[in-house]
Every structure is written in structure tokens, then in C-alpha cells.
Design an enzyme around this catalytic site. Structure first.
Site, PDB file in Angstrom:
ATOM      1  N   GLU A   4       0.572  -0.999  -0.011  1.00  0.00           N
ATOM      2  CA  GLU A   4       0.239  -0.150   0.121  1.00  0.00           C
ATOM      3  C   GLU A   4       0.962   1.229  -0.133  1.00  0.00           C
ATOM      4  O   GLU A   4       0.646   2.152  -0.803  1.00  0.00           O
ATOM      5  CB  GLU A   4      -0.857   0.002   1.186  1.00  0.00           C
ATOM      6  CG  GLU A   4      -1.637   1.468   1.372  1.00  0.00           C
ATOM      7  CD  GLU A   4      -2.742   1.572   0.321  1.00  0.00           C
ATOM      8  OE1 GLU A   4      -3.143   2.763   0.435  1.00  0.00           O
ATOM      9  OE2 GLU A   4      -3.071   0.705  -0.473  1.00  0.00           O
ATOM     10  N   HIS A  51       2.467   1.814  -3.159  1.00  0.00           N
ATOM     11  CA  HIS A  51       1.360   2.506  -4.442  1.00  0.00           C
ATOM     12  C   HIS A  51       0.937   3.971  -4.016  1.00  0.00           C
ATOM     13  O   HIS A  51       1.060   4.674  -5.129  1.00  0.00           O
ATOM     14  CB  HIS A  51      -0.052   1.580  -3.957  1.00  0.00           C
ATOM     15  CG  HIS A  51      -1.027   2.096  -5.011  1.00  0.00           C
ATOM     16  ND1 HIS A  51      -0.848   2.030  -6.418  1.00  0.00           N
ATOM     17  CD2 HIS A  51      -2.484   2.532  -4.899  1.00  0.00           C
ATOM     18  CE1 HIS A  51      -2.119   2.646  -7.111  1.00  0.00           C
ATOM     19  NE2 HIS A  51      -3.013   2.734  -6.100  1.00  0.00           N
ATOM     20  N   HIS A 102      -3.345  -9.151 -16.888  1.00  0.00           N
ATOM     21  CA  HIS A 102      -4.647  -8.792 -17.340  1.00  0.00           C
ATOM     22  C   HIS A 102      -4.797  -7.163 -17.257  1.00  0.00           C
ATOM     23  O   HIS A 102      -5.340  -6.678 -18.340  1.00  0.00           O
ATOM     24  CB  HIS A 102      -5.691  -9.632 -16.466  1.00  0.00           C
ATOM     25  CG  HIS A 102      -7.036  -9.787 -17.011  1.00  0.00           C
ATOM     26  ND1 HIS A 102      -7.280 -10.306 -18.223  1.00  0.00           N
ATOM     27  CD2 HIS A 102      -8.431  -9.487 -16.571  1.00  0.00           C
ATOM     28  CE1 HIS A 102      -8.534 -10.369 -18.462  1.00  0.00           C
ATOM     29  NE2 HIS A 102      -9.315  -9.954 -17.333  1.00  0.00           N
TER      30      HIS A 102
END
EC number: 1.17.99.9
Length: 311
Positions: free
Chosen positions: A58, A61, A275
Site C-alpha cells: 500500500e 502504491h 490482465h
């Protein structure tokens, strides 16, 4: 200065891609509360003393998002100053900055107050628009359009319909995919293409979310295939359209393969990140085609005006 701006554009594009993948990683690993409900601090500290894996993910990020904010702001200012003669520069600069700020605020709100999965899914979509805008700005800075003779391109209404339609629809598909992640419905249907061998049709919410995304993904695959066939048949001389649709089809094919592998690899981290990577690249390519499509409209009007003056 232009050399510096080119390097800045490349670094900013890569940073934003890391932000997109980082967001997917946060969701996949359940690290959204890795810093607690504290923002911009982490667990109430500038440098957290207890570094769990969720906290590291986290915090990383947040740091990449912060650096992206600085880089995007600098890129917008410099491109506005040195490339304002290019028609799309100001619009793309504004979109890059506004949507980056919006996604940062949504991310902060999700940490502090929490959000519904349906709202969290929008977070990825907003980040995607900022990423695509920076990619297009980078293409303008590197004058990619000149190399493909895109400035003199004229497309018919049918091709422009496919470009605009697929791009808008791709954003809907992105939202359904993000909703699958945030609803934790990735493995709701353990089989493919139907939900399961014993129960082919969905019966509860998570299965409907998963199957809805699959149907949406199949439709965009078919649509891009059809548009690519048109481009190959009628736009061989217009390289930007020809190769744009071929690249789009390659990316949507890779996206589909990886999406299927997500199911059969028990939602492995590598497949989940790939993806997100392929759909980000696909959306950027489609947005570039949209920009070329708007230029085609302007080119057609200028050609018509010139022909009238000649007569």
C-alpha cells in the site's frame, strides 16, 4: 529542453503504468488497509514502524502515485508551453492532470471512509483515462502522428463509428472487470466459457458479475476482430488505422487468453497483473485511434472548404 521533455514523457508514462498495476496489486493482495484508515500518513506515521507485506504494498502504491502526480504536473506545464501549437496538447494536458487528481482523491477516500465495490471499480477507470491521456501526450511529443502521416488522414463515417464505439464500450468492459476484482468474484465461476460444468448458468450475485464480464469481453473481442478486418481490406494505405486495429486485436487476444488463464491458475498474481497491463495498453491504443478520428473530421472539413474555394 525538448530532449528533456521526451525523457520526462516516457518516465511519466511508465510511472503511471506502475500506478495502474500497483492498484491492481493492492486489490489482489487485499492491501487496501495496509496503512489503516490513515492518509496521507501510514498508520499515523510518516515512516511506519511495523512493516507488514500489506503495508509495504500500500505504501509503495502511494509513493508511486505521489511521484506520478509530480511528473504529470511537470509534463503538463512543459507540454503546454513548448507544444501548444499542436491542437490536442492542451486538452490532453488538462485530462491527464484532472483525472490523476480525481483518482488520488478517490483512493484517499476509499482508505479513510471506505467505498462500495461499485465505486472502487470507477477508481481504476479514472486512472486509465489519466494514463491514456499521458500516452497520447507522449505520442504528440515524439511526433508519432507525422511518422504515420496521420495529419492528412481522412476516414469514412463507418470506421469512425467503430473507433468511437469500441473505445466507449471498452471502458464499460474495463468497469465490469474492475467490478469483478472489487466484488471478489474472480473465481466465482471455476469453469470456462460457462460458469461451471454442473451449473452452466449463474445463480447468485458474484457469478452474475463474473459472467457479465465474460459476455462483455467476448463482444469486444468480436467487435475489434470485425473492425480489424475492415481496416485490412480498406485501409492498407492508411498505416495508422491499419496497424492500430491489428495491434488492438493482438492486445485483446492476449487479454482474453490471460483472462481465461486467471480462472484456470486460481487467479495467480502474475496473470492478474498481466490482465491489467494488456487492457491498459489496449485502451491507450484505442484512445489514439479516437484522436486520429477527430483529426480526420477536421481534415475532411478543411478539404471540403478548400475544394469549394477552388471552384
Amino acid at each position: 529542453m525538448q530532449r528533456f521533455i521526451k525523457w520526462l514523457a516516457v518516465i511519466t508514462s511508465l510511472d503511471l503504468l506502475v500506478v495502474l498495476l500497483g492498484g491492481a496489486l493492492v486489490t489482489k493482495t487485499g492491501s487496501g488497509q495496509g496503512c489503516g484508515k490513515s492518509w496521507p500518513l501510514c498508520n499515523g506515521e510518516f515512516v511506519p514502524s511495523n512493516l507488514s507485506m500489506e503495508t509495504i504494498i500500500e505504501l509503495s502504491h502511494r509513493l508511486t502515485s505521489g511521484s506520478a502526480g509530480i511528473l504529470v504536473t511537470l509534463l503538463c506545464i512543459l507540454s503546454w508551453k513548448y507544444y501548444k501549437h499542436v491542437r490536442e496538447t492542451k486538452t490532453l494536458a488538462i485530462l491527464s492532470f484532472v483525472f490523476l487528481v480525481a483518482q488520488a482523491l478517490m483512493g484517499a477516500a476509499a482508505v479513510v471512509w471506505g467505498q462500495m465495490p461499485a465505486v472502487l471499480a470507477i477508481h481504476f477507470g479514472i486512472s486509465l483515462i489519466s494514463f491514456a491521456s499521458v500516452i497520447l501526450l507522449t505520442c504528440l511529443i515524439f511526433e508519432i502522428d507525422q511518422k504515420f502521416d496521420a495529419r492528412s488522414l481522412i476516414m469514412d463515417k463507418k470506421m469512425k463509428f467503430h473507433i468511437y464505439g469500441v473505445t466507449i464500450y471498452s471502458y464499460i468492459v474495463v468497469y465490469t472487470g474492475a467490478l469483478v476484482r472489487h466484488e471478489r468474484a474472480t473465481l466465482a465461476c471455476p469453469d470456462f466459457p460457462l460458469c461451471s460444468k454442473s451449473r452452466p448458468m449463474p445463480t447468485q450475485l458474484h457469478e452474475w458479475v463474473q459472467m457479465g464480464h465474460r459476455v462483455a469481453a467476448m463482444l469486444i473481442f468480436a467487435w475489434i476482430l470485425y473492425a480489424m478486418i475492415i481496416a485490412i481490406r480498406h485501409y492498407k494505405q492508411q498505416r495508422v488505422v491499419y496497424w492500430g486495429w491489428i495491434i488492438s486485436f493482438i492486445l485483446v487476444t492476449l487479454q482474453a487468453i490471460v483472462g481465461i488463464l486467471v480462472v484456470f491458475t486460481n487467479a495467480s498474481l502474475a496473470m492478474a497483473l498481466l490482465h491489467s497491463l494488456f487492457i491498459s495498453c489496449l485502451f491507450a491504443v484505442l484512445c489514439y485511434l479516437v484522436m486520429i478520428g477527430t483529426r480526420s473530421t477536421v481534415n475532411a472539413k478543411e478539404t471540403e472548404s478548400t475544394s469549394k474555394q477552388t471552384k
